[in-house]
Design a protein around this motif. Structure first.
Motif, PDB file in Angstrom:
ATOM      1  N   VAL A   1       0.844  -1.201   0.000  1.00  0.00           N
ATOM      2  CA  VAL A   1       0.000   0.000   0.000  1.00  0.00           C
ATOM      3  C   VAL A   1       0.877   1.248   0.000  1.00  0.00           C
ATOM      4  O   VAL A   1       0.648   2.184  -0.773  1.00  0.00           O
ATOM      5  CB  VAL A   1      -0.963   0.003   1.210  1.00  0.00           C
ATOM      6  N   LYS A   2       1.903   1.271   0.840  1.00  0.00           N
ATOM      7  CA  LYS A   2       2.804   2.430   0.901  1.00  0.00           C
ATOM      8  C   LYS A   2       3.511   2.643  -0.427  1.00  0.00           C
ATOM      9  O   LYS A   2       3.654   3.784  -0.894  1.00  0.00           O
ATOM     10  CB  LYS A   2       3.833   2.237   2.014  1.00  0.00           C
ATOM     11  N   ALA A   3       3.965   1.563  -1.051  1.00  0.00           N
ATOM     12  CA  ALA A   3       4.665   1.679  -2.332  1.00  0.00           C
ATOM     13  C   ALA A   3       3.733   2.192  -3.424  1.00  0.00           C
ATOM     14  O   ALA A   3       4.123   3.029  -4.251  1.00  0.00           O
ATOM     15  CB  ALA A   3       5.264   0.330  -2.734  1.00  0.00           C
ATOM     16  N   ARG A   4       2.502   1.727  -3.451  1.00  0.00           N
ATOM     17  CA  ARG A   4       1.551   2.202  -4.468  1.00  0.00           C
ATOM     18  C   ARG A   4       1.190   3.667  -4.246  1.00  0.00           C
ATOM     19  O   ARG A   4       1.044   4.432  -5.200  1.00  0.00           O
ATOM     20  CB  ARG A   4       0.304   1.327  -4.486  1.00  0.00           C
ATOM     21  N   MET A   5       1.058   4.072  -3.006  1.00  0.00           N
ATOM     22  CA  MET A   5       0.802   5.488  -2.724  1.00  0.00           C
ATOM     23  C   MET A   5       2.011   6.333  -3.118  1.00  0.00           C
ATOM     24  O   MET A   5       1.854   7.437  -3.647  1.00  0.00           O
ATOM     25  CB  MET A   5       0.465   5.690  -1.242  1.00  0.00           C
ATOM     26  N   ALA A   6       3.208   5.816  -2.879  1.00  0.00           N
ATOM     27  CA  ALA A   6       4.424   6.537  -3.270  1.00  0.00           C
ATOM     28  C   ALA A   6       4.487   6.701  -4.784  1.00  0.00           C
ATOM     29  O   ALA A   6       4.928   7.743  -5.286  1.00  0.00           O
ATOM     30  CB  ALA A   6       5.659   5.810  -2.750  1.00  0.00           C
ATOM     31  N   LEU A   7       4.058   5.692  -5.535  1.00  0.00           N
ATOM     32  CA  LEU A   7       4.034   5.799  -6.987  1.00  0.00           C
ATOM     33  C   LEU A   7       3.083   6.916  -7.419  1.00  0.00           C
ATOM     34  O   LEU A   7       3.430   7.728  -8.292  1.00  0.00           O
ATOM     35  CB  LEU A   7       3.599   4.476  -7.638  1.00  0.00           C
ATOM     36  N   LYS A   8       1.913   6.972  -6.824  1.00  0.00           N
ATOM     37  CA  LYS A   8       0.953   8.026  -7.174  1.00  0.00           C
ATOM     38  C   LYS A   8       1.551   9.410  -6.931  1.00  0.00           C
ATOM     39  O   LYS A   8       1.427  10.308  -7.761  1.00  0.00           O
ATOM     40  CB  LYS A   8      -0.336   7.878  -6.364  1.00  0.00           C
ATOM     41  N   GLN A   9       2.211   9.571  -5.796  1.00  0.00           N
ATOM     42  CA  GLN A   9       2.805  10.862  -5.467  1.00  0.00           C
ATOM     43  C   GLN A   9       3.991  11.174  -6.376  1.00  0.00           C
ATOM     44  O   GLN A   9       4.146  12.313  -6.833  1.00  0.00           O
ATOM     45  CB  GLN A   9       3.224  10.868  -4.000  1.00  0.00           C
ATOM     46  N   ALA A  10       4.803  10.182  -6.672  1.00  0.00           N
ATOM     47  CA  ALA A  10       5.960  10.392  -7.536  1.00  0.00           C
ATOM     48  C   ALA A  10       5.530  10.759  -8.949  1.00  0.00           C
ATOM     49  O   ALA A  10       6.106  11.655  -9.577  1.00  0.00           O
ATOM     50  CB  ALA A  10       6.841   9.140  -7.558  1.00  0.00           C
ATOM     51  N   ALA A  11       4.514  10.087  -9.458  1.00  0.00           N
ATOM     52  CA  ALA A  11       4.031  10.368 -10.814  1.00  0.00           C
ATOM     53  C   ALA A  11       3.419  11.764 -10.894  1.00  0.00           C
ATOM     54  O   ALA A  11       3.589  12.453 -11.902  1.00  0.00           O
ATOM     55  CB  ALA A  11       3.010   9.323 -11.240  1.00  0.00           C
ATOM     56  N   ALA A  12       2.744  12.181  -9.855  1.00  0.00           N
ATOM     57  CA  ALA A  12       2.121  13.506  -9.850  1.00  0.00           C
ATOM     58  C   ALA A  12       3.165  14.607  -9.722  1.00  0.00           C
ATOM     59  O   ALA A  12       3.004  15.689 -10.292  1.00  0.00           O
ATOM     60  CB  ALA A  12       1.108  13.609  -8.713  1.00  0.00           C
TER      61      ALA A  12
END
Length: 117
Positions: A95-106
């Motif tokens: 979950v943390k890694a997927r949230m980090a991806l969302k933030q990194a992509a944005a």
């Protein structure tokens, strides 16, 4: 996690997913309230009164664009969620890694934006 923590194809797919979702939401806010032509609606005698004007429905072009963006959204979502990168994570770390991806992509510029700068 930074953008370098993710494979480029995963980061690109998430950027595309976010772009398609934002574009579809923005387009949806400009369209009539119903896809099909419908008469106006008035329900003043219910606990939550509603008023809606007559809807002309979507034009064929609007329908096509909404459908196109939806297909992009589905495709990129499947690419992101099914990416092999996630196999190294489980439980809360996933979950943390997927949230980090969302933030990194944005936060990170796309390759096109970076080349324009």
């Amino acid at each position: 996690m930074s953008t370098s923590d993710f494979p480029a194809d995963l980061l690109d797919a998430e950027r595309d997913r976010q772009r398609a979702a934002a574009e579809r939401a923005a387009l949806g806010r400009t369209l009539p309230w119903s896809v099909e032509p419908l008469p106006g609606l008035s329900t003043p005698h219910v606990w939550m009164a509603r008023e809606r004007p007559e809807s002309p429905g979507y034009t064929p072009e609007q329908r096509a664009r909404m459908a196109e963006l939806y297909e992009v959204l589905l495709d990129r979502s499947a690419t992101v969620t099914g990416h092999p990168h996630w196999e190294q994570f489980s439980g809360p770390d996933l979950v943390k890694a997927r949230m980090a991806l969302k933030q990194a992509a944005a936060a990170a510029p796309s390759p096109e934006q970076a080349s324009e700068a």
